[in-house]
Design an enzyme around this catalytic site. Sequence first.
Site, short mmCIF file in Angstrom:
data_model
loop_
_atom_site.label_atom_id
_atom_site.label_comp_id
_atom_site.label_asym_id
_atom_site.label_seq_id
_atom_site.Cartn_x
_atom_site.Cartn_y
_atom_site.Cartn_z
N THR A 1 -4.80 2.63 3.90
CA THR A 1 -4.61 4.31 3.14
C THR A 1 -4.43 5.16 4.06
OG1 THR A 1 -5.24 6.12 1.56
CG2 THR A 1 -6.32 4.44 1.87
N TYR B 1 -11.04 3.85 -4.73
CA TYR B 1 -10.37 3.47 -4.19
C TYR B 1 -9.72 3.96 -2.77
CZ TYR B 1 -5.70 2.95 -2.66
OH TYR B 1 -4.43 2.53 -1.08
N LYS C 1 -10.21 0.50 0.97
CA LYS C 1 -9.41 0.41 2.03
C LYS C 1 -9.71 0.97 2.90
CE LYS C 1 -5.58 -0.67 0.38
NZ LYS C 1 -5.09 -1.94 -0.21
#
Length: 392
Positions: free
Chosen positions: A147, A184, A188
């Site tokens: 991301t 979250y 990544k």
Amino acid sequence: MSILITGGDGYLGWPAALRIATRTDDRVVLVDNFARREWVEEVGSVSAVPIASIDERIEAAEEVHGITNLSFVEGDLTEKAFVDQLLEVHEPETIIHTAAQPSAPYSQINGERANYTQHNNLQATRNLLWGLEEHDMTDTHFVETTTTGVYGAPEFPIPEGGATMENQGEEDDVPFPAMAGSWYHLTKSHDAANLRLANSQFDIPISDVRTAITYGTEVDETRADPRLKTRFDFDYYFGVVAHRFAAQAVAGYPVTVYGKGEQRKPFIALEDAVEGLAQLATMDPDDRPAEHVVYNQVTRAISIVEMGNTIADVANEYDLDVEVEHFENPRDEDETHKMEIENDRYADLIGGQSTTFEEGITDVFESLTDYADRIEAREDRFLPGVLEPDEE
């Protein structure tokens, strides 16, 4: 030979699988545990666009597009024994890893969900990378959608990958620091570090595709039959901001911009995101990266207020009387940040942007206006605060 697509039931994974399957004679194996469907149900919402079962999807792919090289395996990538068996049986030449718990708001609800998000996302990636090493499959091209959120919101232009660090007159290229803003996004950041380590230790060719906010309802392959549609989430937890705004407009609500909304965010149309994964999946083995290569999967940065105004303008063309209203921002962020992000490597990969933001949003309204009743039935899911601990 085969191509493995994790998260193959998902918003990005499913249309990418369709495109990849039309461009190769290799077996395209989808893997999923249907957790995304469960998470959205857990927060009291649904996909605005009804989603067929995976069996119906694959059957439609063959009937409509003549795709015969698509198959599905159900399983949990956090279970090492399952991953080992998956790799042993299918021996993938390429892995497109799109499986993850992808919601920052969901990961922020409480400690249980933060822990779940980090375990789920990191364990799956580690199992796949170590599985390739332990099964002597380190020539497999590993492509992961991480991301652009790993970069945070620095004041300087964001590079496509690493950074240059200077200290006491000396400088060197270093990995971009983890500046993620949610539990979250930090998964990544950790994945990006693990991908780099796997390349360094195991020589696995790595393409780290740092995906921007992805919007849109269709690609060419999904338009032909309702059974081929990909999901469209619009709730606060799983609906990206562009989708949530569009759904609000369809339900007769104003577009809710938090704060000033002048901060720019990176965006990409679903069509352009799918094309990049298809290019990487079908890349000639001689062209695969020897190192850990980063692609900023973004076509442009757009301010939240510009995005809201565009969505309102398009909505009004569909006879939806929509206005933009500003609300107090529940997030701790700079509401005037002017993000700049490099994307030359990704633009070269897809041959340049094919879909403008306005075109993508027009496509969204073409789809959503058919499902206004599904959105209106769950309009309380637009805003945060609807999922409390006592509802678990």
